[in-house]
Enzyme design. Structure first.
Site, PDB file in Angstrom:
ATOM      1  N   ARG A  58       0.839  -1.214   0.000  1.00 51.33           N
ATOM      2  CA  ARG A  58       0.000   0.000   0.000  1.00 51.33           C
ATOM      3  C   ARG A  58       0.867   1.255   0.000  1.00 51.33           C
ATOM      4  O   ARG A  58       0.584   2.228   0.715  1.00 51.33           O
ATOM      5  CB  ARG A  58      -0.940   0.031   1.217  1.00 51.33           C
TER       6      ARG A  58
ATOM      7  N   SER B 103     -10.724  -0.232   3.762  1.00 52.53           N
ATOM      8  CA  SER B 103      -9.947  -0.477   4.989  1.00 52.53           C
ATOM      9  C   SER B 103      -9.423   0.848   5.518  1.00 52.53           C
ATOM     10  O   SER B 103      -8.777   1.591   4.781  1.00 52.53           O
ATOM     11  CB  SER B 103      -8.742  -1.368   4.688  1.00 52.53           C
TER      12      SER B 103
ATOM     13  N   GLU C 102      -4.902   4.319   6.467  1.00 50.42           N
ATOM     14  CA  GLU C 102      -4.668   4.141   5.031  1.00 50.42           C
ATOM     15  C   GLU C 102      -5.184   5.310   4.175  1.00 50.42           C
ATOM     16  O   GLU C 102      -4.464   5.769   3.285  1.00 50.42           O
ATOM     17  CB  GLU C 102      -5.305   2.824   4.565  1.00 50.42           C
TER      18      GLU C 102
HETATM   19  P1  FAD Z   1      -8.844   9.291  -4.411  1.00 53.88           P
HETATM   20  O1  FAD Z   1      -9.451   8.826  -3.142  1.00 53.88           O
HETATM   21  O2  FAD Z   1      -9.574  10.312  -5.194  1.00 53.88           O
HETATM   22  O3  FAD Z   1      -7.364   9.789  -4.119  1.00 53.88           O
HETATM   23  C1  FAD Z   1      -6.491   9.032  -3.346  1.00 53.88           C
HETATM   24  C2  FAD Z   1      -5.124   9.727  -3.291  1.00 53.88           C
HETATM   25  O4  FAD Z   1      -4.535   9.730  -4.582  1.00 53.88           O
HETATM   26  C3  FAD Z   1      -5.226  11.198  -2.900  1.00 53.88           C
HETATM   27  O5  FAD Z   1      -4.072  11.522  -2.152  1.00 53.88           O
HETATM   28  C4  FAD Z   1      -5.212  11.944  -4.223  1.00 53.88           C
HETATM   29  O6  FAD Z   1      -4.670  13.249  -4.091  1.00 53.88           O
HETATM   30  C5  FAD Z   1      -4.312  11.060  -5.062  1.00 53.88           C
HETATM   31  N1  FAD Z   1      -4.635  11.014  -6.496  1.00 53.88           N
HETATM   32  C6  FAD Z   1      -5.807  10.629  -7.068  1.00 53.88           C
HETATM   33  N2  FAD Z   1      -5.690  10.640  -8.409  1.00 53.88           N
HETATM   34  C7  FAD Z   1      -4.434  11.041  -8.694  1.00 53.88           C
HETATM   35  C8  FAD Z   1      -3.708  11.263  -9.913  1.00 53.88           C
HETATM   36  N3  FAD Z   1      -4.253  11.057 -11.111  1.00 53.88           N
HETATM   37  N4  FAD Z   1      -2.424  11.709  -9.822  1.00 53.88           N
HETATM   38  C9  FAD Z   1      -1.855  11.930  -8.613  1.00 53.88           C
HETATM   39  N5  FAD Z   1      -2.487  11.743  -7.437  1.00 53.88           N
HETATM   40  C10 FAD Z   1      -3.761  11.304  -7.488  1.00 53.88           C
HETATM   41  N6  FAD Z   1      -7.778  -0.186  -1.926  1.00 53.88           N
HETATM   42  C11 FAD Z   1      -6.981  -1.253  -2.144  1.00 53.88           C
HETATM   43  O7  FAD Z   1      -5.763  -1.116  -2.296  1.00 53.88           O
HETATM   44  N7  FAD Z   1      -7.499  -2.508  -2.207  1.00 53.88           N
HETATM   45  C12 FAD Z   1      -8.822  -2.766  -2.050  1.00 53.88           C
HETATM   46  O8  FAD Z   1      -9.253  -3.910  -2.104  1.00 53.88           O
HETATM   47  C13 FAD Z   1      -9.689  -1.649  -1.796  1.00 53.88           C
HETATM   48  N8  FAD Z   1     -11.010  -1.831  -1.574  1.00 53.88           N
HETATM   49  C14 FAD Z   1     -11.809  -0.773  -1.305  1.00 53.88           C
HETATM   50  C15 FAD Z   1     -13.175  -0.994  -1.078  1.00 53.88           C
HETATM   51  C16 FAD Z   1     -14.021   0.065  -0.801  1.00 53.88           C
HETATM   52  C17 FAD Z   1     -15.486  -0.199  -0.535  1.00 53.88           C
HETATM   53  C18 FAD Z   1     -13.506   1.382  -0.776  1.00 53.88           C
HETATM   54  C19 FAD Z   1     -14.425   2.555  -0.524  1.00 53.88           C
HETATM   55  C20 FAD Z   1     -12.160   1.619  -0.991  1.00 53.88           C
HETATM   56  C21 FAD Z   1     -11.290   0.549  -1.268  1.00 53.88           C
HETATM   57  N9  FAD Z   1      -9.920   0.736  -1.489  1.00 53.88           N
HETATM   58  C22 FAD Z   1      -9.108  -0.343  -1.747  1.00 53.88           C
HETATM   59  C23 FAD Z   1      -9.330   2.089  -1.434  1.00 53.88           C
HETATM   60  C24 FAD Z   1      -9.468   2.890  -2.778  1.00 53.88           C
HETATM   61  O9  FAD Z   1     -10.538   2.414  -3.526  1.00 53.88           O
HETATM   62  C25 FAD Z   1      -8.207   2.811  -3.631  1.00 53.88           C
HETATM   63  O10 FAD Z   1      -7.089   3.291  -2.912  1.00 53.88           O
HETATM   64  C26 FAD Z   1      -8.342   3.609  -4.946  1.00 53.88           C
HETATM   65  O11 FAD Z   1      -7.211   3.380  -5.759  1.00 53.88           O
HETATM   66  C27 FAD Z   1      -8.502   5.113  -4.732  1.00 53.88           C
HETATM   67  O12 FAD Z   1      -8.813   5.681  -5.976  1.00 53.88           O
HETATM   68  P2  FAD Z   1      -9.550   7.078  -6.098  1.00 53.88           P
HETATM   69  O13 FAD Z   1      -9.575   7.442  -7.542  1.00 53.88           O
HETATM   70  O14 FAD Z   1     -10.860   7.033  -5.421  1.00 53.88           O
HETATM   71  O15 FAD Z   1      -8.521   8.015  -5.319  1.00 53.88           O
HETATM   72  P1  NAP Z   2      -9.737 -11.257   4.637  1.00 58.42           P
HETATM   73  O1  NAP Z   2      -9.859 -12.186   3.477  1.00 58.42           O
HETATM   74  O2  NAP Z   2     -10.739 -11.323   5.742  1.00 58.42           O
HETATM   75  O3  NAP Z   2      -8.286 -11.375   5.264  1.00 58.42           O
HETATM   76  C1  NAP Z   2      -7.921 -10.568   6.389  1.00 58.42           C
HETATM   77  C2  NAP Z   2      -6.524 -10.051   6.163  1.00 58.42           C
HETATM   78  O4  NAP Z   2      -5.630 -11.134   6.147  1.00 58.42           O
HETATM   79  C3  NAP Z   2      -6.441  -9.359   4.833  1.00 58.42           C
HETATM   80  O5  NAP Z   2      -6.378  -7.999   5.100  1.00 58.42           O
HETATM   81  C4  NAP Z   2      -5.212  -9.933   4.163  1.00 58.42           C
HETATM   82  O6  NAP Z   2      -4.145  -9.004   4.083  1.00 58.42           O
HETATM   83  C5  NAP Z   2      -4.727 -11.021   5.082  1.00 58.42           C
HETATM   84  N1  NAP Z   2      -4.654 -12.316   4.357  1.00 58.42           N
HETATM   85  C6  NAP Z   2      -5.672 -13.142   4.031  1.00 58.42           C
HETATM   86  N2  NAP Z   2      -5.198 -14.246   3.423  1.00 58.42           N
HETATM   87  C7  NAP Z   2      -3.854 -14.088   3.355  1.00 58.42           C
HETATM   88  C8  NAP Z   2      -2.804 -14.893   2.835  1.00 58.42           C
HETATM   89  N3  NAP Z   2      -3.044 -16.084   2.271  1.00 58.42           N
HETATM   90  N4  NAP Z   2      -1.539 -14.429   2.933  1.00 58.42           N
HETATM   91  C9  NAP Z   2      -1.283 -13.247   3.495  1.00 58.42           C
HETATM   92  N5  NAP Z   2      -2.235 -12.436   4.003  1.00 58.42           N
HETATM   93  C10 NAP Z   2      -3.511 -12.865   3.940  1.00 58.42           C
HETATM   94  O7  NAP Z   2      -9.694  -9.731   4.078  1.00 58.42           O
HETATM   95  P2  NAP Z   2     -10.839  -8.789   3.587  1.00 58.42           P
HETATM   96  O8  NAP Z   2     -10.949  -7.636   4.488  1.00 58.42           O
HETATM   97  O9  NAP Z   2     -12.072  -9.560   3.234  1.00 58.42           O
HETATM   98  O10 NAP Z   2     -10.210  -8.230   2.229  1.00 58.42           O
HETATM   99  C11 NAP Z   2      -9.940  -9.104   1.164  1.00 58.42           C
HETATM  100  C12 NAP Z   2      -8.860  -8.495   0.290  1.00 58.42           C
HETATM  101  O11 NAP Z   2      -9.305  -7.240  -0.255  1.00 58.42           O
HETATM  102  C13 NAP Z   2      -7.570  -8.202   1.059  1.00 58.42           C
HETATM  103  O12 NAP Z   2      -6.478  -8.427   0.215  1.00 58.42           O
HETATM  104  C14 NAP Z   2      -7.702  -6.731   1.377  1.00 58.42           C
HETATM  105  O13 NAP Z   2      -6.448  -6.071   1.480  1.00 58.42           O
HETATM  106  C15 NAP Z   2      -8.473  -6.191   0.182  1.00 58.42           C
HETATM  107  N6  NAP Z   2      -9.297  -5.034   0.583  1.00 58.42           N
HETATM  108  C16 NAP Z   2      -8.664  -3.844   0.733  1.00 58.42           C
HETATM  109  C17 NAP Z   2      -9.378  -2.723   1.094  1.00 58.42           C
HETATM  110  C18 NAP Z   2      -8.700  -1.377   1.214  1.00 58.42           C
HETATM  111  O14 NAP Z   2      -9.384  -0.386   1.317  1.00 58.42           O
HETATM  112  N7  NAP Z   2      -7.399  -1.318   1.192  1.00 58.42           N
HETATM  113  C19 NAP Z   2     -10.749  -2.810   1.325  1.00 58.42           C
HETATM  114  C20 NAP Z   2     -11.345  -4.047   1.195  1.00 58.42           C
HETATM  115  C21 NAP Z   2     -10.614  -5.172   0.824  1.00 58.42           C
HETATM  116  P3  NAP Z   2      -3.934  -7.943   2.905  1.00 58.42           P
HETATM  117  O15 NAP Z   2      -4.873  -6.832   3.190  1.00 58.42           O
HETATM  118  O16 NAP Z   2      -2.513  -7.548   3.103  1.00 58.42           O
HETATM  119  O17 NAP Z   2      -4.189  -8.578   1.604  1.00 58.42           O
END
Ligand code: FAD
Ligand code: NAP
Length: 339
Positions: free
Chosen positions: A166, A239, A335
């Protein structure tokens, strides 16, 4: 499309937490020329610029006294193709999930585990988005960013991005790089990643013995929809905390007291702890104060039940951080990007 700056615009529709704050100035950029015009306009007036995409990784804690520049550029093109796969270039404003679906429909795999992540293509490299064992660094080819300090375009190859968990170089040089377009290296021959969470089990339950990338994408969409709140219904930014990576010794101590600890060994002797598990153990799952709360099904997700302010959500997050530090000796890092 005309370059058009608006004033005092509500950002409620532009952040998935649904927090009600105003942008002093607001503009949508549909192409590189809009981006340059907007930056020049702000520079002339000595106004700060905040670039946003889908607003799904933001926590807005007050009105934004700046120009909010929303990336709305569109366009997807194949820049190279051979029998093995393709390099695909997408504009920053392309919505992420439809882009993933488009690639799958063209027979290109690599992004399926990243299905249903909200936001835009341009923001995806910011935190090296990841889910179910795949991060964009695994399929990343290169990107084009505008250096806001010099006005020059710069190409970033994989090794220039310093992608981590991340994390990326862009996250550390806040406000310097405006990502204009991203290129991905996708494949016609799928290498599936099924060993993370319940993906394989879900496919087996459906009787799918030889899954395709489209099957994997569908399974992940189903799992995510069951567990995660839909921002259109309940405000959230996914998250709220990163999973902490701690020394094995600390993980061992916690496990002695809490044998159910969910922990994954990492390279270098570190251990990744499931932050959601720690928060749940501490009793925060389903907690609600006013309209700020912790989701009832996934304690890693903070939610806005309607009228929570960014500051209320931030205070709740800080209370959780302090509690987890006291109980487990673990620091949780937020995050979403705070403004
Ligand atoms: P924004 O929220 O609009 O911006 C995020 C940051 O990036 C800000 O600092 C902004 O200034 C900057 N930014 C945006 N666009 C640009 C650009 N073009 N150039 C430079 N800077 C920029 N994230 C995960 O990693 N994995 C997941 O599984 C995941 N699941 C999610 C599920 C839900 C329900 C939600 C609400 C969020 C989730 N996220 C997840 C977080 C999020 O969706 C991601 O980080 C996504 O990439 C953010 O994109 P955005 O366009 O909405 O960015
Ligand atoms: P989950 O499956 O309940 O698992 C809980 C956590 O354990 C996850 O966060 C994942 O870490 C870790 N994990 C699970 N299996 C693993 C493996 N085999 N090896 C190493 N780490 C493992 O998680 P969840 O909340 O439902 O999310 C599922 C996936 O979507 C995850 O990868 C999560 O990161 C991603 N997600 C991200 C966001 C966001 O906003 N960043 C939101 C929703 C879901 P990791 O997170 O490091 O993968």
């Amino acid at each position: 499309m005309m370059f058009h700056v608006q004033s005092d615009v509500s950002l409620k529709p532009f952040n998935t937490f649904g927090v009600e704050v105003k942008a002093r100035w607001f503009v949508e950029a549909h192409n590189d020329s809009d981006v340059r015009d907007a930056l020049a306009w702000a520079s002339e007036k000595n106004i700060e610029v905040l670039v946003v995409g889908g607003g799904s990784n933001l926590l807005l804690t007050g009105d934004i006294d700046a120009l909010v520049l929303r990336m709305a550029s569109r366009g997807i093109r194949i820049t190279h193709e051979d029998c093995g796969g393709a390099i695909v270039e997408a504009e920053a404003g392309e919505p992420w999930h439809p882009f993933v679906q488009d690639m799958l429909a063209r027979g290109l795999s690599g992004l399926e585990n990243l299905s249903l992540i909200p936001g835009t293509v341009g923001a995806a490299p910011m935190q090296n988005i990841g889910a179910y064992g795949v991060e964009i660094k695994d399929v990343f080819h290169s990107l084009v960013a505008l250096d806001r300090q010099t006005g020059e375009l710069r190409e970033f190859a994989l090794q220039d991005c310093a992608f981590g968990y991340r994390d990326s170089v862009f996250k550390h040089q806040v406000g310097r790089w405006l990502i204009l377009r991203v290129r991905f290296k996708l494949s016609f021959a799928a290498t599936l990643h099924l060993d993370y969470g319940p993906v394989r089990q879900r496919l087996q339950e459906q009787g799918i013995e030889q899954p395709t990338p489209i099957h994997v994408s569908r399974a992940i969409c189903a799992i995510r929809s069951e567990k995660l709140p839909d921002p259109a219904v309940l405000g959230n930014a996914g998250s709220f905390f990163k999973n902490p990576v701690v020394p094995a010794e600390l993980a061992g101590r916690i496990k002695q007291e809490h044998p159910g600890l969910v922990a994954y060994p990492q390279a270098g002797g570190q251990v990744k702890l499931a932050a959601g598990w720690l928060i749940e153990q501490a009793g925060w799952k389903g907690f609600r104060e006013g309209d700020a709360g912790v989701h009832a099904l996934q304690s890693l997700v903070l939610v806005n039940y309607g009228a929570a302010t960014g500051l209320e959500l931030l205070k709740l997050a800080q209370r959780i951080q302090a509690d987890i530090l006291e109980r487990f000796g673990v620091s949780l890092e937020m995050e979403p990007n705070l403004y």
